[in-house]
Every structure is written in C-alpha cells, then in structure tokens.
Scaffold this motif. Sequence first.
Motif, PDB file in Angstrom:
ATOM      1  N   ASP A 275      13.248   0.651  -1.518  1.00  0.00           N
ATOM      2  CA  ASP A 275      12.267   1.530  -2.120  1.00  0.00           C
ATOM      3  C   ASP A 275      12.787   2.504  -3.373  1.00  0.00           C
ATOM      4  OD1 ASP A 275      10.663   1.001   0.157  1.00  0.00           O
ATOM      5  OD2 ASP A 275      11.232   2.692   1.352  1.00  0.00           O
ATOM      6  N   SER A 276      13.801   2.694  -3.549  1.00  0.00           N
ATOM      7  CA  SER A 276      14.589   3.673  -4.500  1.00  0.00           C
ATOM      8  C   SER A 276      14.452   2.706  -5.785  1.00  0.00           C
ATOM      9  CB  SER A 276      16.058   3.899  -4.350  1.00  0.00           C
ATOM     10  OG  SER A 276      16.845   2.862  -4.417  1.00  0.00           O
ATOM     11  N   ILE A 277      14.791   1.285  -5.674  1.00  0.00           N
ATOM     12  CA  ILE A 277      14.598   0.208  -6.669  1.00  0.00           C
ATOM     13  C   ILE A 277      13.098   0.309  -7.377  1.00  0.00           C
ATOM     14  CG2 ILE A 277      14.590  -2.035  -7.449  1.00  0.00           C
ATOM     15  CD1 ILE A 277      17.463  -2.186  -5.942  1.00  0.00           C
ATOM     16  N   ALA A 278      12.210   0.002  -6.475  1.00  0.00           N
ATOM     17  CA  ALA A 278      10.841  -0.047  -6.455  1.00  0.00           C
ATOM     18  C   ALA A 278      10.468   1.404  -7.503  1.00  0.00           C
ATOM     19  CB  ALA A 278      10.026   0.035  -5.310  1.00  0.00           C
ATOM     20  N   GLU A 279      10.997   2.565  -7.032  1.00  0.00           N
ATOM     21  CA  GLU A 279      10.718   3.603  -7.857  1.00  0.00           C
ATOM     22  C   GLU A 279      11.196   3.787  -8.996  1.00  0.00           C
ATOM     23  OE1 GLU A 279       9.221   7.611  -8.415  1.00  0.00           O
ATOM     24  OE2 GLU A 279       8.748   6.292  -6.829  1.00  0.00           O
TER      25      GLU A 279
ATOM     26  N   SER B  37      -2.013  -0.551   1.706  1.00  0.00           N
ATOM     27  CA  SER B  37      -0.892   0.133   1.541  1.00  0.00           C
ATOM     28  C   SER B  37      -0.915   1.255   0.429  1.00  0.00           C
ATOM     29  CB  SER B  37       0.323  -0.606   1.567  1.00  0.00           C
ATOM     30  OG  SER B  37       0.844  -1.132   2.844  1.00  0.00           O
ATOM     31  N   ALA B  38      -1.793   0.826  -0.515  1.00  0.00           N
ATOM     32  CA  ALA B  38      -1.604   1.271  -1.897  1.00  0.00           C
ATOM     33  C   ALA B  38      -2.378   2.680  -1.864  1.00  0.00           C
ATOM     34  CB  ALA B  38      -2.495   0.433  -2.698  1.00  0.00           C
ATOM     35  N   GLY B  39      -3.311   3.018  -0.968  1.00  0.00           N
ATOM     36  CA  GLY B  39      -4.020   4.407  -0.734  1.00  0.00           C
ATOM     37  C   GLY B  39      -5.362   4.423  -0.249  1.00  0.00           C
ATOM     38  N   GLN B  40      -6.256   5.134  -0.707  1.00  0.00           N
ATOM     39  CA  GLN B  40      -7.344   5.313  -0.344  1.00  0.00           C
ATOM     40  C   GLN B  40      -8.529   5.571  -1.505  1.00  0.00           C
ATOM     41  OE1 GLN B  40      -8.011   8.419   2.543  1.00  0.00           O
ATOM     42  NE2 GLN B  40      -6.792   9.704   1.517  1.00  0.00           N
ATOM     43  N   THR B  41      -9.685   4.971  -1.445  1.00  0.00           N
ATOM     44  CA  THR B  41     -10.803   5.464  -2.285  1.00  0.00           C
ATOM     45  C   THR B  41     -11.628   6.361  -1.791  1.00  0.00           C
ATOM     46  OG1 THR B  41     -10.763   3.147  -3.129  1.00  0.00           O
ATOM     47  CG2 THR B  41     -12.763   4.445  -3.548  1.00  0.00           C
ATOM     48  N   ILE B  42     -11.801   7.573  -2.615  1.00  0.00           N
ATOM     49  CA  ILE B  42     -12.696   8.755  -2.171  1.00  0.00           C
ATOM     50  C   ILE B  42     -14.091   8.541  -2.721  1.00  0.00           C
ATOM     51  CG2 ILE B  42     -12.723  11.149  -1.812  1.00  0.00           C
ATOM     52  CD1 ILE B  42     -10.087   9.813  -0.478  1.00  0.00           C
ATOM     53  N   LEU B  43     -15.254   8.495  -2.125  1.00  0.00           N
ATOM     54  CA  LEU B  43     -16.410   8.538  -2.335  1.00  0.00           C
ATOM     55  C   LEU B  43     -16.988  10.175  -2.582  1.00  0.00           C
ATOM     56  CD1 LEU B  43     -17.720   5.346  -0.714  1.00  0.00           C
ATOM     57  CD2 LEU B  43     -16.929   5.491  -2.964  1.00  0.00           C
TER      58      LEU B  43
ATOM     59  N   TYR C 229       6.892  -5.743  -2.644  1.00  0.00           N
ATOM     60  CA  TYR C 229       5.455  -5.061  -1.853  1.00  0.00           C
ATOM     61  C   TYR C 229       5.460  -3.635  -2.267  1.00  0.00           C
ATOM     62  CZ  TYR C 229       2.222  -3.878   2.064  1.00  0.00           C
ATOM     63  OH  TYR C 229       1.322  -3.665   2.843  1.00  0.00           O
ATOM     64  N   THR C 230       6.674  -2.999  -2.238  1.00  0.00           N
ATOM     65  CA  THR C 230       6.359  -1.283  -2.402  1.00  0.00           C
ATOM     66  C   THR C 230       5.914  -1.124  -3.783  1.00  0.00           C
ATOM     67  OG1 THR C 230       7.933  -0.844  -0.566  1.00  0.00           O
ATOM     68  CG2 THR C 230       7.535   0.941  -2.242  1.00  0.00           C
ATOM     69  N   TRP C 231       6.597  -1.800  -4.843  1.00  0.00           N
ATOM     70  CA  TRP C 231       6.203  -1.504  -6.184  1.00  0.00           C
ATOM     71  C   TRP C 231       4.734  -1.806  -6.235  1.00  0.00           C
ATOM     72  CZ3 TRP C 231       4.008  -3.804 -10.208  1.00  0.00           C
ATOM     73  CH2 TRP C 231       4.195  -2.988 -11.477  1.00  0.00           C
ATOM     74  N   ILE C 232       4.216  -2.951  -5.836  1.00  0.00           N
ATOM     75  CA  ILE C 232       2.806  -3.355  -6.142  1.00  0.00           C
ATOM     76  C   ILE C 232       2.062  -2.394  -5.593  1.00  0.00           C
ATOM     77  CG2 ILE C 232       1.052  -4.790  -5.391  1.00  0.00           C
ATOM     78  CD1 ILE C 232       3.076  -7.385  -5.524  1.00  0.00           C
ATOM     79  N   SER C 233       2.183  -1.972  -4.120  1.00  0.00           N
ATOM     80  CA  SER C 233       1.239  -0.520  -3.614  1.00  0.00           C
ATOM     81  C   SER C 233       1.461   0.489  -4.074  1.00  0.00           C
ATOM     82  CB  SER C 233       1.710  -0.862  -2.058  1.00  0.00           C
ATOM     83  OG  SER C 233       1.417  -2.100  -1.406  1.00  0.00           O
ATOM     84  N   SER C 234       2.623   0.833  -4.767  1.00  0.00           N
ATOM     85  CA  SER C 234       2.715   2.137  -5.537  1.00  0.00           C
ATOM     86  C   SER C 234       2.241   2.172  -6.984  1.00  0.00           C
ATOM     87  CB  SER C 234       4.306   2.406  -5.489  1.00  0.00           C
ATOM     88  OG  SER C 234       4.517   2.502  -3.956  1.00  0.00           O
TER      89      SER C 234
ATOM     90  N   SER D 108      -3.824   7.438  -4.753  1.00  0.00           N
ATOM     91  CA  SER D 108      -2.533   6.823  -4.397  1.00  0.00           C
ATOM     92  C   SER D 108      -1.823   7.603  -3.403  1.00  0.00           C
ATOM     93  CB  SER D 108      -1.599   6.596  -5.688  1.00  0.00           C
ATOM     94  OG  SER D 108      -0.578   5.817  -5.587  1.00  0.00           O
ATOM     95  N   ASP D 109      -1.388   6.606  -2.246  1.00  0.00           N
ATOM     96  CA  ASP D 109      -0.674   7.317  -1.283  1.00  0.00           C
ATOM     97  C   ASP D 109       0.156   5.968  -0.217  1.00  0.00           C
ATOM     98  OD1 ASP D 109       0.265   8.997   0.506  1.00  0.00           O
ATOM     99  OD2 ASP D 109      -1.402   9.014   1.763  1.00  0.00           O
ATOM    100  N   TYR D 110       1.109   5.667  -0.876  1.00  0.00           N
ATOM    101  CA  TYR D 110       1.707   4.475  -0.191  1.00  0.00           C
ATOM    102  C   TYR D 110       1.821   4.664   1.339  1.00  0.00           C
ATOM    103  CZ  TYR D 110       5.378   0.963   1.110  1.00  0.00           C
ATOM    104  OH  TYR D 110       5.683   0.085   1.577  1.00  0.00           O
ATOM    105  N   PHE D 111       1.176   3.733   1.954  1.00  0.00           N
ATOM    106  CA  PHE D 111       1.618   3.573   3.684  1.00  0.00           C
ATOM    107  C   PHE D 111       2.411   2.428   3.949  1.00  0.00           C
ATOM    108  CE2 PHE D 111      -0.531   2.410   7.345  1.00  0.00           C
ATOM    109  CZ  PHE D 111      -0.074   3.585   8.392  1.00  0.00           C
ATOM    110  N   ASP D 112       3.338   2.839   4.619  1.00  0.00           N
ATOM    111  CA  ASP D 112       4.220   1.597   5.181  1.00  0.00           C
ATOM    112  C   ASP D 112       3.725   0.783   6.244  1.00  0.00           C
ATOM    113  OD1 ASP D 112       6.815   1.545   7.204  1.00  0.00           O
ATOM    114  OD2 ASP D 112       7.112   0.794   5.273  1.00  0.00           O
ATOM    115  N   GLY D 113       2.813   1.153   7.094  1.00  0.00           N
ATOM    116  CA  GLY D 113       2.228   0.531   8.155  1.00  0.00           C
ATOM    117  C   GLY D 113       1.746  -0.740   8.012  1.00  0.00           C
ATOM    118  N   TYR D 114       1.320  -1.237   6.829  1.00  0.00           N
ATOM    119  CA  TYR D 114       0.840  -2.351   6.691  1.00  0.00           C
ATOM    120  C   TYR D 114       1.953  -3.610   6.171  1.00  0.00           C
ATOM    121  CZ  TYR D 114      -3.796  -0.529   7.532  1.00  0.00           C
ATOM    122  OH  TYR D 114      -4.716   0.165   8.122  1.00  0.00           O
ATOM    123  N   PHE D 115       2.965  -3.135   5.965  1.00  0.00           N
ATOM    124  CA  PHE D 115       4.327  -3.958   5.495  1.00  0.00           C
ATOM    125  C   PHE D 115       4.559  -4.604   6.637  1.00  0.00           C
ATOM    126  CE2 PHE D 115       8.707  -4.422   5.138  1.00  0.00           C
ATOM    127  CZ  PHE D 115       8.770  -5.279   3.905  1.00  0.00           C
ATOM    128  N   LEU D 116       4.523  -6.000   6.850  1.00  0.00           N
ATOM    129  CA  LEU D 116       5.044  -6.774   7.819  1.00  0.00           C
ATOM    130  C   LEU D 116       4.261  -6.372   9.185  1.00  0.00           C
ATOM    131  CD1 LEU D 116       8.741  -7.401   6.836  1.00  0.00           C
ATOM    132  CD2 LEU D 116       6.589  -8.448   5.914  1.00  0.00           C
TER     133      LEU D 116
END
Length: 334
Positions: A31-35, A180-186, A67-72, A195-203
């Motif tokens: 995660d730190s490398i992705a950051e 995992s990337a976040g949510q769209t607000i309408l 995965y973390t890099w893409i979703s972030s 943007s709000d990385y969510f770990d739950g959909y990783f594997l």
Amino acid sequence: MRITVFFTFLVSLTSLAQRSDFNHTDFKKADSIAEYHKGASLKNLPVLTHNLTSRLTTDVEKFRAIYTWISSNIENDYSSYLKISHKRKRLVNDRQAFLDWNKSITPKVFDRLLNERKTACTGYAYLVKEMATLAGFKCNIIDGYGRTPTLLLDEDSIPNHSWNSIVINNKWYVCDATWSAGQTILEDGNSRFESDYFDGYFLAEPELFAKNHYPTLKEEIQQKDAESFKAFIVGPVVYKEAFHEPIIPVFPAAMHSQITKGGSVTFKLKVPIDFNGEINLFINKGGIQKSTNAHTSRNKDEIRLTQTFEKKGLYDVHISAESNLIATYVIKVK
C-alpha cells in the motif's frame, strides 16, 4: 451441449478461493508503494507495473500494489457509464450491432483513461487485467450485473458492470476495482466522484460477492438462466460494509417477505469463526426507526436473529454490525 449461465455461475462460485487465505499477510509495504507512486502516468504501463511490484516478494503483495494504485488513482466517469448504458439498451436486441459499437467505442474509452485517468467499470477491469498480465498473472475481465442499494435490477435489465478474476498461488479470486475506488454522488441532476479506497472488494469473499455480482458469458450476453437471475435480483440489499468481516446474509433469500400478524422471521447470517462483534436489528415503520428485542443465537459461524411482528404494516428491517449497515429486508405483515 451448451453450458448454461447458471451452471457456470455455480461452478465459478464454488471454485473461487477465500480472502482469508491471506489473513496473515501484511499489505502495508504494498500500500505504501502504491501511495508513493500516486499520480504516476499511465502512458507506459510496463514501467508503472515494474515500479509497483519490483520491490515486493509475494504474488499477493504485487497484485495488491497494482489493485490499490488503480482504485486510488482512477476516477469513476459516471457520464461515460450513462452513455454506455443508454447505448446498450438501444442495442439490446441486436447483438452484432452492439459488438460492433462496443469495438468502435473501446479506443475512445481507453484514450480517456490513459489521458485523463477517468473511466467506467470496463476501463477499471481492463487496466487491472493489463497491469496484472504485465506482472505475470493470469487475469480475466468478467462482464455481468452489479446490484447496489441505489441500483436495483429487474428481469429485463441488461449487463451493467465489469470486474476481474485473477489467479494467485494457483487459485482463482475475484475483485472489483471500480467499487473499491469510491462512490459517485448525485446531486441536483449532477454527479461528482468521491475517491475513497475500500478494501472489501479486494479478493472478496466469493459467496458474499455473489450477492451483488452476477456474471454472464460474453458469447451469451442476451441469455441468462431465468431462475438463478431472478434469485439474484430479488435478494436482500447488501451494503459494502458487509465485506469488512465478511458477514453474509443467508436467509431470507429474498428481500421481500410476507407474514401474518404475530408471526416471526429468523434472519440468518454467516460470519467468520473468530467474529465477536455486535449484531443488531432495527425496524423502520412509517419513517420511525427503533431497535428491536430480536432473539439472538449463535452456532459457530452462523448468527440467527428472530423477530416477532405483532402489528400489521410494512417494515424495513436493517441489520447492522458494529454500527455499520449490512443488509436490508422488507417485511409485510398482514
């Protein structure tokens, strides 16, 4: 003999591996490398993939960094999603026209992904597959149906989502970088991505993943097994927080149930053996929500909450774990 979507769905579900395989893996370095590479260019994917993975020793850490890099770093493009959805609806009865259009639009979608780091779910799935392949993984794009609390489906719905499956240590896993990337607000007819990385959909845990993901075969995009698809779309609303533990709503199988006054409903949840959190039941009738006196019992990895309904009416039943909403049911009492 043609393999049905239902059979393929069941086989894929039972053969998928569990996130718990990596419960003792520390992802801090990945995660730190992705950051560290946040905001890096997509113009040279081999270099970016190398930078994300070369300092990591295990395959799961390497994929985690990708995965973390893409979703972030990729923004969910809701306007593109709407355009693609509208086109899919128009061409739902003309498969060849859809495939031709899909082929023609793909370069434009990926051009925007590379230049603006914006895309819809197809772009996320494509990028996961491309970078994972560059890192030496076997990775597939899965097209199908995604079901969320704000996006419910019916029997006439067309495929609306894409995600990935990947082989790690000779086992197949599933993941969803878009969610995992976040949510769209309408708001007021406009959309903005948060943007709000969510770990739950990783594997993700496959049985829970199947509550809001339903795959369809590319070659049978207009065909789906009626029974299994109907069971999917009528299931309870499952919120992303359920993926933290994970906690799997098992029963009732359908979101809507009907009982007579004085009757009871037993809600069953599958939880990890070592789960020791608090599960609560709330009911909402006419906009007034209150906690309940549901009888709770547990047997190993199953928690049961039995609630009696003494008055007629329509009730929204919400199940929470540690103050996080897990699932919603609707009970009609006659």
